[in-house]
Enzyme design. Structure first.
Site, PDB file in Angstrom:
ATOM      1  CG  ASP A  62     -12.998  -8.204  -2.624  1.00 40.40           C
ATOM      2  OD1 ASP A  62     -13.841  -9.091  -2.825  1.00 40.40           O
ATOM      3  OD2 ASP A  62     -11.786  -8.435  -2.465  1.00 40.40           O
ATOM      4  CG  ASN A 137     -14.462  -6.244   4.460  1.00 44.40           C
ATOM      5  OD1 ASN A 137     -14.907  -7.377   4.547  1.00 44.40           O
ATOM      6  ND2 ASN A 137     -13.729  -5.851   3.432  1.00 44.40           N
ATOM      7  CG  ASP A 138     -12.368  -2.739   7.610  1.00 46.87           C
ATOM      8  OD1 ASP A 138     -12.963  -1.761   7.132  1.00 46.87           O
ATOM      9  OD2 ASP A 138     -11.464  -3.339   6.982  1.00 46.87           O
ATOM     10  CG  ASP A 167      -0.113   5.681  11.036  1.00 50.71           C
ATOM     11  OD1 ASP A 167       0.452   6.545  11.727  1.00 50.71           O
ATOM     12  OD2 ASP A 167       0.352   5.259   9.954  1.00 50.71           O
ATOM     13  CB  ALA A 179     -10.130  -6.354   4.133  1.00 54.23           C
ATOM     14  CE1 TYR A 180      -4.806  -0.395   6.632  1.00 57.48           C
ATOM     15  CE2 TYR A 180      -6.797   0.819   7.192  1.00 57.48           C
ATOM     16  CZ  TYR A 180      -5.430   0.761   7.073  1.00 57.48           C
ATOM     17  OH  TYR A 180      -4.672   1.869   7.372  1.00 57.48           O
ATOM     18  CG  LEU A 182      -3.726 -10.114   5.434  1.00 59.70           C
ATOM     19  CD1 LEU A 182      -3.410 -11.243   6.396  1.00 59.70           C
ATOM     20  CD2 LEU A 182      -4.209 -10.682   4.105  1.00 59.70           C
TER      21      LEU A 182
END
Length: 282
Positions: A62, A137-138, A167, A179-180, A182
């Site tokens: 990925d 993605n993000d 955080d 990805a993150y 999730l």
């Protein structure tokens, strides 16, 4: 058809799979291109600029596919990936099917689906844009190495949603929902949808919720004046420093990513298996 090959040597030692790709493309009447002159000469294929290709193929996981989406000049070139990683949400061709699937592509047996991308901009306190970019993605605002709790002010459109201690925050696309975000407790959204998913990272509150905004929304994340310096990272790339008083705006990018699809959509069929494999190295 000129096909650019974007390969990750750590995933393809000795470029064995890369060589196989070159051979299949040539046998099907296509032209394989690799940016490295040395590697192109060793594999007997064309060397040149990826921006001149009709299609781009990544060889890796990925992360390799995401790196390919950030190639300059390749924003509107259709893409597909060969999965040499441990999970492979983005690269959909498995190595054992390489010959069959590449041949099908060369024969035009594919469809193109569009994946929403994000456009982000970093603003100085004056409102002037300091930096900008895109992400598939993000976009992540994170406290980095600091041990202090990061406090962020979240706005969606003109509405002040809440002040989030923790955080950091993730603004993700449906493609990035596996990805993150999730891992941070965000929802899984089918990648064909268009929406912005906002998820807090380890929030220091009694509640933990994600926000799902429509594709036309603008998400604003502001750092209070007394905030510690933090970072912004798009698709896991090199983090950019943010200073107190600055803010980030994230919205749907004007250009979607074009991804090749072979056969039917099996996103839900493979979802559980891929999530279980995450973090397991070969």
């Amino acid at each position: 058809m000129r096909i650019g090959i974007f390969t990750n040597e750590s995933r393809d030692p000795g470029f064995r799979i890369t060589q196989q790709c070159v051979q299949v493309i040539a046998a099907g009447g296509g032209e394989a291109l690799i940016s490295s002159r040395e590697l192109a000469a060793a594999l007997a294929c064309t060397s040149g600029d990826y921006a001149d290709c009709d299609l781009l193929i990544s060889l890796g996981g990925d992360g390799t596919f995401l790196a390919m989406t950030h190639l300059q000049g390749a924003e509107q070139i259709p893409m597909i990936g060969i999965n040499l990683g441990s999970v492979g949400f983005l690269p959909i061709i498995e190595p054992e099917n390489l010959d069959r699937d590449l041949t099908a592509i060369l024969q035009g047996e594919y469809s193109i689906e569009e994946r929403m991308r994000l456009q982000y901009s970093i603003h100085k306190k004056s409102g002037e844009v300091r930096d900008s970019g895109m992400a598939l993605n993000d976009v992540v605002v994170h406290r980095g190495a600091s041990r202090s709790i990061l406090t962020l002010d979240l706005w969606i459109n003109e509405d002040e949603v809440e002040r989030v201690p923790g955080d950091g925050l993730i603004v993700a696309t449906p493609t990035g929902s596996t990805a993150y975000t999730l891992s941070a407790g965000g929802p899984i959204v089918h990648p064909s949808e268009a929406a912005l998913i906002v998820t807090a990272i380890c929030p220091h509150t009694l509640h933990n919720r994600s926000y799902l905004a429509n594709a036309g929304a603008v998400v604003k994340v502001a750092l209070p004046e007394n905030s510690k310096p933090v970072t912004l990272s798009a698709d896991g790339r090199e983090p950019l420093p943010l200073e107190p008083g600055q803010y980030i705006e994230v919205k749907q990018a004007g250009q979607a990513l074009k991804m090749l699809r072979l056969g039917r959509d099996n996103f839900y069929d493979t979802l559980a298996d891929k999530i279980q494999k995450r973090g397991i190295s070969k």
